[in-house]
Design a protein around this motif. Structure first.
Motif, PDB file in Angstrom:
ATOM      1  N   ARG A  24      26.609 -12.886   2.627  1.00  0.00           N
ATOM      2  CA  ARG A  24      25.475 -12.869   1.699  1.00  0.00           C
ATOM      3  C   ARG A  24      24.163 -12.430   2.341  1.00  0.00           C
ATOM      4  NH1 ARG A  24      23.931 -17.525  -0.391  1.00  0.00           N
ATOM      5  NH2 ARG A  24      25.065 -18.979   0.950  1.00  0.00           N
ATOM      6  N   GLY A  25      24.197 -12.040   3.639  1.00  0.00           N
ATOM      7  CA  GLY A  25      22.979 -11.606   4.302  1.00  0.00           C
ATOM      8  C   GLY A  25      22.876 -10.100   4.389  1.00  0.00           C
ATOM      9  N   ASN A  26      22.243  -9.643   5.479  1.00  0.00           N
ATOM     10  CA  ASN A  26      22.020  -8.193   5.631  1.00  0.00           C
ATOM     11  C   ASN A  26      23.167  -7.484   6.344  1.00  0.00           C
ATOM     12  OD1 ASN A  26      21.669  -9.160   8.235  1.00  0.00           O
ATOM     13  ND2 ASN A  26      19.798  -7.997   8.633  1.00  0.00           N
ATOM     14  N   ALA A  27      24.241  -8.241   6.646  1.00  0.00           N
ATOM     15  CA  ALA A  27      25.422  -7.646   7.295  1.00  0.00           C
ATOM     16  C   ALA A  27      26.678  -8.221   6.647  1.00  0.00           C
ATOM     17  CB  ALA A  27      25.413  -7.933   8.794  1.00  0.00           C
ATOM     18  N   PRO A  28      26.921  -7.899   5.376  1.00  0.00           N
ATOM     19  CA  PRO A  28      28.041  -8.517   4.654  1.00  0.00           C
ATOM     20  C   PRO A  28      29.403  -8.247   5.285  1.00  0.00           C
ATOM     21  CG  PRO A  28      27.122  -6.646   3.422  1.00  0.00           C
ATOM     22  CD  PRO A  28      26.167  -6.950   4.533  1.00  0.00           C
ATOM     23  N   GLY A  29      29.497  -7.189   6.081  1.00  0.00           N
ATOM     24  CA  GLY A  29      30.765  -6.893   6.743  1.00  0.00           C
ATOM     25  C   GLY A  29      31.181  -7.940   7.759  1.00  0.00           C
ATOM     26  N   MET A  30      30.239  -8.820   8.149  1.00  0.00           N
ATOM     27  CA  MET A  30      30.555  -9.869   9.124  1.00  0.00           C
ATOM     28  C   MET A  30      31.630 -10.824   8.593  1.00  0.00           C
ATOM     29  SD  MET A  30      29.085  -9.683  12.056  1.00  0.00           S
ATOM     30  CE  MET A  30      27.729  -8.828  12.881  1.00  0.00           C
ATOM     31  N   TRP A  31      31.676 -10.993   7.303  1.00  0.00           N
ATOM     32  CA  TRP A  31      32.673 -11.901   6.714  1.00  0.00           C
ATOM     33  C   TRP A  31      34.085 -11.488   7.112  1.00  0.00           C
ATOM     34  CZ3 TRP A  31      33.815 -16.404   4.843  1.00  0.00           C
ATOM     35  CH2 TRP A  31      34.881 -16.585   3.974  1.00  0.00           C
ATOM     36  N   LYS A  32      34.353 -10.204   6.998  1.00  0.00           N
ATOM     37  CA  LYS A  32      35.672  -9.703   7.384  1.00  0.00           C
ATOM     38  C   LYS A  32      35.780  -9.563   8.892  1.00  0.00           C
ATOM     39  CE  LYS A  32      38.744  -5.715   6.750  1.00  0.00           C
ATOM     40  NZ  LYS A  32      38.925  -4.408   6.053  1.00  0.00           N
ATOM     41  N   TYR A  33      34.747  -9.005   9.540  1.00  0.00           N
ATOM     42  CA  TYR A  33      34.786  -8.738  10.980  1.00  0.00           C
ATOM     43  C   TYR A  33      35.027 -10.017  11.774  1.00  0.00           C
ATOM     44  CZ  TYR A  33      33.116  -7.405  15.641  1.00  0.00           C
ATOM     45  OH  TYR A  33      32.995  -7.196  16.994  1.00  0.00           O
ATOM     46  N   LYS A  34      34.345 -11.094  11.422  1.00  0.00           N
ATOM     47  CA  LYS A  34      34.518 -12.361  12.147  1.00  0.00           C
ATOM     48  C   LYS A  34      35.783 -13.105  11.740  1.00  0.00           C
ATOM     49  CE  LYS A  34      29.668 -13.441  13.281  1.00  0.00           C
ATOM     50  NZ  LYS A  34      29.807 -13.898  14.677  1.00  0.00           N
ATOM     51  N   GLY A  35      36.499 -12.601  10.748  1.00  0.00           N
ATOM     52  CA  GLY A  35      37.763 -13.211  10.350  1.00  0.00           C
ATOM     53  C   GLY A  35      37.647 -14.223   9.241  1.00  0.00           C
ATOM     54  N   GLY A  36      36.498 -14.291   8.601  1.00  0.00           N
ATOM     55  CA  GLY A  36      36.315 -15.278   7.538  1.00  0.00           C
ATOM     56  C   GLY A  36      37.310 -15.139   6.403  1.00  0.00           C
ATOM     57  N   VAL A  37      37.776 -13.903   6.158  1.00  0.00           N
ATOM     58  CA  VAL A  37      38.757 -13.698   5.087  1.00  0.00           C
ATOM     59  C   VAL A  37      40.071 -14.407   5.394  1.00  0.00           C
ATOM     60  CG1 VAL A  37      37.806 -11.516   4.291  1.00  0.00           C
ATOM     61  CG2 VAL A  37      39.450 -11.513   6.167  1.00  0.00           C
TER      62      VAL A  37
END
Length: 364
Positions: free
Chosen positions: A339-352
């Motif tokens: 939800r911030g300025n780097a939404p790709g972090m959700w997938k990159y950090k493994g949150g999915v």
């Protein structure tokens, strides 16, 4: 016999001399080095003198609790988020020290091509790092480390190992980095300025989180961080900051992630890069899940002017985080990754993968 006027003049002269000397000493205590930064200087540059305060006399590494960093925010923004530090805080030793050094020794032996490497252009920076960290440990932890000048040895009284006090003139850089792995549990990357950007010229990294350190050597910052979502938003600022960083003015920042195991050595799997196969919403074994926080430090070496990027890794069991009452706060931080300025972090950090399971536990 002195007359009163000459005697008075002598007293004043001595008093002024004492005052000037006191001021100089005070300035030396406040300043980490006698000269600062990469700026150009006229004439021959004086060699900076590292100023480090020793730990308290009653310091006991075996009972020293690791720091508890809790850098969680409800919405994730990719920023440099730097904080000022001092040379005395470069290396922190705590109750994990001995076990971590023993683990590093095995990793260096079994996975040398992953955890240690150097370019020829990094040789002088590696040598300086060796003496820099050696001198730091002697000054900061005098009860844990000592020098034997007669035998030319640096003695580690925790591991009961002795290392060369001075590196042989033509010591191989990789061999020198392996010796550093016997000194500290912190991972180290050395970078030199080039027209294309700051280049990684050497590394000792035993605790990577989802990347192979060997892939970083010979690359500049923008290529090192190529897989990181939205890195372009801070890349230019990082290059400028690296260029301006002065000797004696270290800075630190925290970086956090979630690991599904307590393994410290992980060259793949923690991050999800473009094209990687993965499963969403896996059922996480909470007893093994960890919050990983890195304390990252940037330091300019005084002689070679190389940048020393070092980081110490902290693992906090997710069960411990919940027991502290921080479950909802950390769950919000996890939910705030996209939800911030780097939404790709959700997938990159493994949150999915682990986000749903971890958050359900933290909020239960």
């Amino acid at each position: 016999m002195f007359s009163s006027i000459p005697l008075l003049a002598l007293v004043l002269f001595c008093g002024i001399g004492w005052l000037v000397n006191a001021v100089r000493q005070k300035k030396r205590r406040r300043s980490s080095f006698r000269n600062h930064g990469p700026e150009k200087q006229l004439g021959a540059a004086k060699e900076p003198v590292l100023s480090v305060s020793p730990v308290a006399g009653d310091f006991n590494w075996e009972t020293a609790e690791p720091h508890k960093f809790r850098p969680f925010k409800p919405i994730y923004y990719i920023t440099m988020a730097l904080r000022s530090s001092t040379p005395s805080d470069l290396i922190t030793i705590d109750s994990n020290y001995l076990s971590r050094i023993e683990l590093r020794r095995g990793l260096i032996r079994d996975h040398p091509h992953h955890v240690v490497g150097s370019l020829p252009s990094g040789a002088d920076a590696v040598r300086e790092t060796y003496s820099y960290i050696r001198d730091f440990l002697l000054a900061r932890y005098p009860a844990l480390f000592s020098r034997d000048d007669d035998k030319g040895l640096f003695r580690n009284h925790v591991t009961e190992q002795s290392l060369p006090l001075e590196l042989p003139p033509h010591e191989n850089s990789v061999a020198a980095l392996k010796l550093l792995g016997e000194m500290v549990e912190d991972d180290l990357f050395l970078l030199r300025a080039t027209p294309e950007g700051h280049l990684c010229v050497a590394y000792l990294c035993c605790f990577p989180s989802g990347f192979d350190p060997a892939d970083k050597i010979g690359k500049v910052l923008k290529d090192i961080h190529g897989p990181v979502p939205s890195y372009d938003k801070i890349g230019a600022s990082m290059e400028r900051f690296f260029s301006r960083l002065e000797v004696g003015k270290s800075v630190v920042r925290n970086n956090w992630s979630v690991n599904m195991t307590p393994e410290l050595f992980n060259v793949s799997g923690n991050h999800i890069n473009e094209g990687d196969a993965y499963k969403e919403d896996v059922d996480v074994d909470i007893s093994k899940a960890q919050i990983r926080v890195e304390l990252q430090t940037l330091t300019r070496l005084p002689k070679t002017q190389a940048i020393l990027f070092s980081f110490k890794t902290y693992l906090y069991p997710v069960t411990e985080i919940k027991a502290e009452g921080l479950g909802p706060e950390v769950a919000d931080a996890i939910g705030g990754l996209p939800r911030g300025n780097a939404p790709g972090m959700w997938k990159y950090k493994g949150g999915v993968r682990w986000g749903k399971s971890i958050c359900a536990y933290l909020r239960s």
